[in-house]
Design an enzyme around this catalytic site. Structure first.
Site, PDB file in Angstrom:
ATOM      1  N   GLY A  52      31.769  26.585  50.565  1.00  0.00           N
ATOM      2  CA  GLY A  52      31.612  25.694  49.407  1.00  0.00           C
ATOM      3  C   GLY A  52      32.920  25.037  48.995  1.00  0.00           C
ATOM      4  O   GLY A  52      33.005  23.815  48.836  1.00  0.00           O
ATOM      5  N   LYS A 106      26.838  37.179  38.125  1.00  0.00           N
ATOM      6  CA  LYS A 106      25.562  36.452  38.252  1.00  0.00           C
ATOM      7  C   LYS A 106      24.393  37.421  38.057  1.00  0.00           C
ATOM      8  O   LYS A 106      23.410  37.095  37.403  1.00  0.00           O
ATOM      9  CB  LYS A 106      25.443  35.831  39.649  1.00  0.00           C
ATOM     10  CG  LYS A 106      26.337  34.634  39.909  1.00  0.00           C
ATOM     11  CD  LYS A 106      26.008  34.046  41.289  1.00  0.00           C
ATOM     12  CE  LYS A 106      27.077  33.099  41.768  1.00  0.00           C
ATOM     13  NZ  LYS A 106      26.883  32.661  43.152  1.00  0.00           N
ATOM     14  N   GLU A 134      23.079  27.201  37.566  1.00  0.00           N
ATOM     15  CA  GLU A 134      23.542  26.073  36.751  1.00  0.00           C
ATOM     16  C   GLU A 134      23.064  24.746  37.341  1.00  0.00           C
ATOM     17  O   GLU A 134      22.511  23.889  36.637  1.00  0.00           O
ATOM     18  CB  GLU A 134      25.082  26.042  36.682  1.00  0.00           C
ATOM     19  CG  GLU A 134      25.729  27.209  35.962  1.00  0.00           C
ATOM     20  CD  GLU A 134      26.043  28.377  36.867  1.00  0.00           C
ATOM     21  OE1 GLU A 134      25.388  28.522  37.931  1.00  0.00           O
ATOM     22  OE2 GLU A 134      26.936  29.168  36.519  1.00  0.00           O
ATOM     23  N   HIS A 145      55.626  18.933  28.275  1.00  0.00           N
ATOM     24  CA  HIS A 145      55.521  19.053  26.817  1.00  0.00           C
ATOM     25  C   HIS A 145      54.546  20.151  26.426  1.00  0.00           C
ATOM     26  O   HIS A 145      54.098  20.206  25.284  1.00  0.00           O
ATOM     27  CB  HIS A 145      55.097  17.710  26.226  1.00  0.00           C
ATOM     28  CG  HIS A 145      56.122  16.644  26.452  1.00  0.00           C
ATOM     29  ND1 HIS A 145      57.182  16.450  25.595  1.00  0.00           N
ATOM     30  CD2 HIS A 145      56.286  15.767  27.464  1.00  0.00           C
ATOM     31  CE1 HIS A 145      57.935  15.460  26.064  1.00  0.00           C
ATOM     32  NE2 HIS A 145      57.420  15.036  27.202  1.00  0.00           N
ATOM     33  N   GLU A 203      39.570  31.681  44.832  1.00  0.00           N
ATOM     34  CA  GLU A 203      38.322  32.239  45.366  1.00  0.00           C
ATOM     35  C   GLU A 203      38.548  32.726  46.800  1.00  0.00           C
ATOM     36  O   GLU A 203      37.892  33.652  47.258  1.00  0.00           O
ATOM     37  CB  GLU A 203      37.195  31.181  45.321  1.00  0.00           C
ATOM     38  CG  GLU A 203      35.803  31.785  45.437  1.00  0.00           C
ATOM     39  CD  GLU A 203      34.684  30.822  45.050  1.00  0.00           C
ATOM     40  OE1 GLU A 203      34.128  30.943  43.951  1.00  0.00           O
ATOM     41  OE2 GLU A 203      34.358  29.943  45.866  1.00  0.00           O
ATOM     42  N   LYS A 262      25.122  23.893  48.119  1.00  0.00           N
ATOM     43  CA  LYS A 262      25.026  24.450  49.471  1.00  0.00           C
ATOM     44  C   LYS A 262      23.760  25.293  49.590  1.00  0.00           C
ATOM     45  O   LYS A 262      22.988  25.138  50.518  1.00  0.00           O
ATOM     46  CB  LYS A 262      26.278  25.287  49.759  1.00  0.00           C
ATOM     47  CG  LYS A 262      26.280  25.913  51.131  1.00  0.00           C
ATOM     48  CD  LYS A 262      27.601  26.586  51.446  1.00  0.00           C
ATOM     49  CE  LYS A 262      27.476  27.375  52.738  1.00  0.00           C
ATOM     50  NZ  LYS A 262      28.701  28.057  53.114  1.00  0.00           N
TER      51      LYS A 262
HETATM   52  O1  F6P Z   1      31.039  30.388  42.362  1.00  0.00           O
HETATM   53  C1  F6P Z   1      30.468  30.826  43.520  1.00  0.00           C
HETATM   54  C2  F6P Z   1      29.983  29.737  44.427  1.00  0.00           C
HETATM   55  O2  F6P Z   1      29.205  30.330  45.413  1.00  0.00           O
HETATM   56  C3  F6P Z   1      31.112  28.906  45.045  1.00  0.00           C
HETATM   57  O3  F6P Z   1      31.669  29.498  46.137  1.00  0.00           O
HETATM   58  C4  F6P Z   1      30.392  27.633  45.345  1.00  0.00           C
HETATM   59  O4  F6P Z   1      31.294  26.607  45.572  1.00  0.00           O
HETATM   60  C5  F6P Z   1      29.592  27.457  44.084  1.00  0.00           C
HETATM   61  O5  F6P Z   1      29.183  28.776  43.754  1.00  0.00           O
HETATM   62  C6  F6P Z   1      28.407  26.544  44.195  1.00  0.00           C
HETATM   63  O6  F6P Z   1      27.472  26.955  45.150  1.00  0.00           O
HETATM   64  P1  F6P Z   1      26.351  25.997  45.691  1.00  0.00           P
HETATM   65  O7  F6P Z   1      27.001  24.847  46.375  1.00  0.00           O
HETATM   66  O8  F6P Z   1      25.537  26.832  46.638  1.00  0.00           O
HETATM   67  O9  F6P Z   1      25.522  25.532  44.528  1.00  0.00           O
END
Ligand code: F6P
Length: 560
Positions: free
Chosen positions: A274, A517, A220, A392, A361, A214
């Site tokens: 998101g 973060k 990451e 199980h 969340e 988004k």
């Molecule tokens: O973990 C926090 C968050 O902002 C989530 O709400 C979101 O789904 C995810 O990180 C990924 O964010 P983006 O789509 O901006 O990479």
């Protein structure tokens, strides 16, 4: 009714429910279940989907009181405000309009005075066109080969929803037929092991990478995107990016800066959270590449059918509303901190992890929407596994340890039926025998008297006793088609929203993910300076300093 800034727990409706807990504590599900009239009133059907909540620790009176609570919380008004595009996500000053993502073309849903449905369909049409080009082989890679494999990079809401839907469709006969010869993989974790697993066995020449974010800033996702860009360019040269990488984002400027052609970017909007974005290009693009747009459109239609039901059905018959109210009852009044999501369907194996994000969340908050500290518990700890695997594993605790309200989800028809000659029942019937048995085991339990009658030795009676009175609900779907998967998703999305609306919190922001973060940024800087200049860790507490030193001194990572 609450004044805009009062907490819901200050209302008479809340206090009535608090008082009512004492009445419920005098009941046992064993007795409640013998009242057929009560049970009948706790069953609901919608388009062949049957909800049975008779195994909740609730009476007809409880339900009336919960409906009063809904009134006091102005639930109806809050739902309307959501559908009307008001900025109900007040801390981010945004509308919450994921319902527009699956609205029919002719619908009118406005954000900031503008109908957003045409924009939604522009993107959907673009996805249909692009995915057809890829699937038919009219769009080819840099060396002229068709792109038969897709890696979708994204994390959180840009990963879990699409993964859940993909896993659910994989064995649906219609979807599986459409996916023949194709692969869809998801790269989420920044752990390089996830990269290794995802590219294993794939050829860059025949792979399309979809970067889903988004914000297009998530650490990451962006490092994984650079890693796969490197994988592609090392094999095929820099210009190959134009043919092998596309993006889904609200931040098209950053997409372009990354080096992806804006024509190959699929937009969505800041009014899509998101974790509520699976029906946007976030989910629709990778899923259409794998299954074709017509299958994914059925999924959207299923979700839309629940949107209509949620928006227009009186609360006494409204599935997401009743589920949401019962969750509030379990968490805030009966004091159950967790909820188990137990699909008796392997295809729904990624449903609990997705709902974990949607729910935790959204509703894991400590203050009201107006910033007042909450004086009651909200949110629940969601977890789950498909039955019968969970049986199980952790069911022991659910049967004799902590009380955890359970959602049992089953289907009438199997996606992949098997019946072996000579077996007592089909494989699906065997699975479903458990789906029907477990809720009763939880509700009724087994008394010492019953055990005595069975001549169980005295010393084992305490160990073999089941207290029962453990609440659950059962959701029986006719089948697990793309349409039903969409319905299931929307039921849970709206249920979570109902809970948040009643609790008076903002279910659509997520400030709680930010602090970690920020601290990681500080550590990243330290690792860089330690690796490049040999700088000793500085500015961290004793514990972190010791751990960092150990990591740096013994780490096999190459010096940069
Ligand atoms: O973990 C926090 C968050 O902002 C989530 O709400 C979101 O789904 C995810 O990180 C990924 O964010 P983006 O789509 O901006 O990479």
């Amino acid at each position: 009714m609450t004044s805009p800034t009062a907490l819901i727990c200050e209302t008479q409706a809340w206090k009535d429910l608090k008082g009512h807990v004492e009445d419920i504590n005098k009941t046992h599900l064993r007795d409640l279940m013998s009242d057929a009239h009560r049970c009948e009133s706790m069953m609901l059907e919608f388009e062949g989907l049957l909800l049975d909540y008779s195994r909740q620790r609730a009476t007809v009176e409880t339900m009336d009181k919960l409906l009063n609570l809904a009134k006091a919380a102005q639930l109806s008004e809050k739902i309307s405000r959501m559908f009307n595009g008001e900025h109900i996500n007040s801390t981010e000053n945004r509308s919450v309009l994921h319902v527009a993502l699956r609205a029919p073309k002719y619908a009118v849903i406005k954000a900031d005075g503008k109908n957003v449905v045409p924009e939604v369909w522009n993107v959907l049409d673009k996805i249909e066109d692009f995915s057809e080009k890829i699937r038919s082989g009219s769009w080819v890679g840099a060396t002229g080969k068709p792109l038969k494999d897709v890696i979708a990079i994204g994390i959180g809401g840009s990963f879990l929803g699409p993964l859940f839907v993909h896993t659910a469709l994989q064995t649906d006969p219609e979807a599986a037929e459409c996916a023949k010869g194709r692969q869809l993989r998801f790269l989420a974790n920044i752990d390089p092991v996830d990269v290794a697993r995802n590219i294993s066995g794939l050829n860059p020449e025949t792979t399309l990478v979809v970067v889903v974010s988004k914000t297009f800033t998530t650490a990451e996702t962006m490092l994984n995107a650079r890693t796969l860009r490197n994988w592609i360019t090392t094999a095929l040269g820099a210009p190959a990016v134009a043919k092998h990488m596309v993006a889904v984002s609200t931040n098209l400027a950053l997409v372009e800066k990354f080096g992806i052609d804006p024509n190959n970017a699929f937009a969505f909007w800041d009014w899509v959270g998101g974790r509520y974005s699976v029906c946007s290009a976030v989910g629709v693009l990778p899923l259409s590449l794998q299954y074709g747009f017509s299958v994914v459109e059925k999924f959207l239609k299923g979700a839309s059918s629940i949107d209509k039901h949620f928006q227009s059905t009186p609360f006494e018959k409204n599935i997401p509303v009743l589920l949401g109210l019962l969750s509030v009852w379990n968490v805030s009044f009966l004091g159950y901190p967790a909820r188990a999501i137990l699909p008796y369907s392997q295809a729904l194996e990624k449903f609990a992890p997705h709902i974990q994000q949607v729910s935790m969340e959204s509703n894991g908050k400590g203050v009201s929407i107006d910033g007042l500290p909450l004086l009651f518990e909200t949110g629940e700890i969601d977890f789950g596994e498909p039955g019968t695997n969970g049986q199980h594993s952790f069911y022991q605790l659910i049967h004799q340890g902590r009380v955890i309200p359970c959602d049992f989800i089953g289907t009438v028809k199997s996606q992949q039926p098997v019946y072996l000659e000579g077996e007592v029942v089909s494989n699906h019937d065997e699975l479903m025998s458990n789906f029907f048995a477990q809720p009763d085991a939880l509700a009724y339990g087994k008394t010492p008297e019953q055990l005595q009658k069975e001549n169980v030795s005295e010393n084992l009676i305490p160990h073999k006793t089941f207290s029962g009175n453990r609440p659950s609900l059962s959701l029986l779907l006719p089948e697990l088609s793309a349409y039903n998967v969409g319905q299931l998703l929307a039921i849970y999305e709206h249920r979570v929203a109902v809970q948040g609306f009643v609790w008076g919190i903002n279910s659509f922001d997520q400030w709680g993910v930010e602090l970690g973060k920020v601290l990681a940024t500080q550590v990243r800087k330290q690792l860089h300076s330690s690796r490049t200049q040999g700088a000793a860790p500085e500015g961290f507490n004793y514990s972190t300093t010791t751990l960092l030193k150990r990591y740096l001194e013994t780490s096999p990572e190459p010096k940069m």
